[in-house]
Design an enzyme around this catalytic site. Sequence first.
Site, PDB file in Angstrom:
ATOM      1  N   ILE A  18      35.831  44.865  36.259  1.00 48.95           N
ATOM      2  CA  ILE A  18      34.623  45.666  36.491  1.00 48.95           C
ATOM      3  C   ILE A  18      34.692  47.001  35.734  1.00 48.95           C
ATOM      4  O   ILE A  18      33.653  47.596  35.436  1.00 48.95           O
ATOM      5  CB  ILE A  18      34.415  45.860  38.019  1.00 48.95           C
ATOM      6  CG1 ILE A  18      32.960  46.128  38.343  1.00 48.95           C
ATOM      7  CG2 ILE A  18      35.330  46.935  38.583  1.00 48.95           C
ATOM      8  CD1 ILE A  18      32.628  45.976  39.820  1.00 48.95           C
ATOM      9  N   HIS A  60      47.661  39.469  39.990  1.00 47.04           N
ATOM     10  CA  HIS A  60      46.737  39.137  38.904  1.00 47.04           C
ATOM     11  C   HIS A  60      47.305  39.606  37.581  1.00 47.04           C
ATOM     12  O   HIS A  60      48.076  40.559  37.523  1.00 47.04           O
ATOM     13  CB  HIS A  60      45.362  39.778  39.143  1.00 47.04           C
ATOM     14  CG  HIS A  60      45.411  41.256  39.374  1.00 47.04           C
ATOM     15  ND1 HIS A  60      45.751  41.799  40.598  1.00 47.04           N
ATOM     16  CD2 HIS A  60      45.204  42.297  38.543  1.00 47.04           C
ATOM     17  CE1 HIS A  60      45.723  43.116  40.505  1.00 47.04           C
ATOM     18  NE2 HIS A  60      45.414  43.451  39.272  1.00 47.04           N
ATOM     19  N   ASN A 110      50.373  44.901  36.888  1.00 40.49           N
ATOM     20  CA  ASN A 110      50.769  46.086  37.646  1.00 40.49           C
ATOM     21  C   ASN A 110      51.371  45.617  38.966  1.00 40.49           C
ATOM     22  O   ASN A 110      50.783  44.783  39.664  1.00 40.49           O
ATOM     23  CB  ASN A 110      49.550  46.982  37.904  1.00 40.49           C
ATOM     24  CG  ASN A 110      48.986  47.553  36.615  1.00 40.49           C
ATOM     25  OD1 ASN A 110      49.723  47.802  35.665  1.00 40.49           O
ATOM     26  ND2 ASN A 110      47.678  47.739  36.571  1.00 40.49           N
ATOM     27  N   HIS A 159      46.194  41.065  33.932  1.00 38.49           N
ATOM     28  CA  HIS A 159      45.154  41.621  33.059  1.00 38.49           C
ATOM     29  C   HIS A 159      45.328  41.027  31.664  1.00 38.49           C
ATOM     30  O   HIS A 159      46.459  40.940  31.158  1.00 38.49           O
ATOM     31  CB  HIS A 159      45.314  43.138  32.915  1.00 38.49           C
ATOM     32  CG  HIS A 159      45.066  43.921  34.155  1.00 38.49           C
ATOM     33  ND1 HIS A 159      43.930  44.686  34.337  1.00 38.49           N
ATOM     34  CD2 HIS A 159      45.807  44.085  35.277  1.00 38.49           C
ATOM     35  CE1 HIS A 159      43.994  45.294  35.517  1.00 38.49           C
ATOM     36  NE2 HIS A 159      45.132  44.947  36.108  1.00 38.49           N
ATOM     37  N   GLY A 191      51.348  51.048  39.643  1.00 41.31           N
ATOM     38  CA  GLY A 191      49.919  51.248  39.403  1.00 41.31           C
ATOM     39  C   GLY A 191      49.041  50.155  39.982  1.00 41.31           C
ATOM     40  O   GLY A 191      47.849  50.080  39.664  1.00 41.31           O
ATOM     41  N   GLN A 192      49.602  49.303  40.836  1.00 44.55           N
ATOM     42  CA  GLN A 192      48.785  48.223  41.428  1.00 44.55           C
ATOM     43  C   GLN A 192      47.818  48.808  42.455  1.00 44.55           C
ATOM     44  O   GLN A 192      48.220  49.604  43.318  1.00 44.55           O
ATOM     45  CB  GLN A 192      49.697  47.177  42.083  1.00 44.55           C
ATOM     46  CG  GLN A 192      48.938  45.958  42.572  1.00 44.55           C
ATOM     47  CD  GLN A 192      49.860  44.843  43.073  1.00 44.55           C
ATOM     48  OE1 GLN A 192      51.074  44.999  43.112  1.00 44.55           O
ATOM     49  NE2 GLN A 192      49.257  43.736  43.455  1.00 44.55           N
TER      50      GLN A 192
END
Length: 112
Positions: free
Chosen positions: A32, A99, A86, A101, A92-93
């Site tokens: 998003i 998942h 992450n 990226h 930084g998750q």
Amino acid sequence: MSADCIFCKIIKGDIPSKKVYEDDDVIAFHDIHPITRVHFLIVPKLHIESLQTCEAQHQALLGKILLLAPKLAAEQGLKGFRTMINTGREGGQEVFHVHVHVFGGGESLPRI
Ligand code: AMP
Ligand code: ZN
């Protein structure tokens, strides 16, 4: 399935997403807040919090996700791409449903 997990809600269809791919095990959709021209996430349908909670039983699923990355990236017109996972708050998750990226497009990505 976790009731308050945003990616589980996307998998269920309760929250809309711009889908890139879906099968029985995996869904992929555009991020998003893309950081490059093409930026999507590959997400297992099984709710696993992070890479830190993956176990040996998830080996095939993780392998499937990694093998999907170049296939889906090519379908999105990418000649090269970067993957990122992450892991944990320090990593930084933000969404605690594991998942990968996949992002790229346009100029070469900077070295990290
Ligand atoms: P992280 O947990 O740090 O790997 O980041 C989670 C990623 O999920 C961020 O890049 C967000 O922009 C993305 N994200 C959060 N909510 C949505 C959503 N509803 N649809 C698509 N991407 C999302
Ligand atoms: Zn989830």
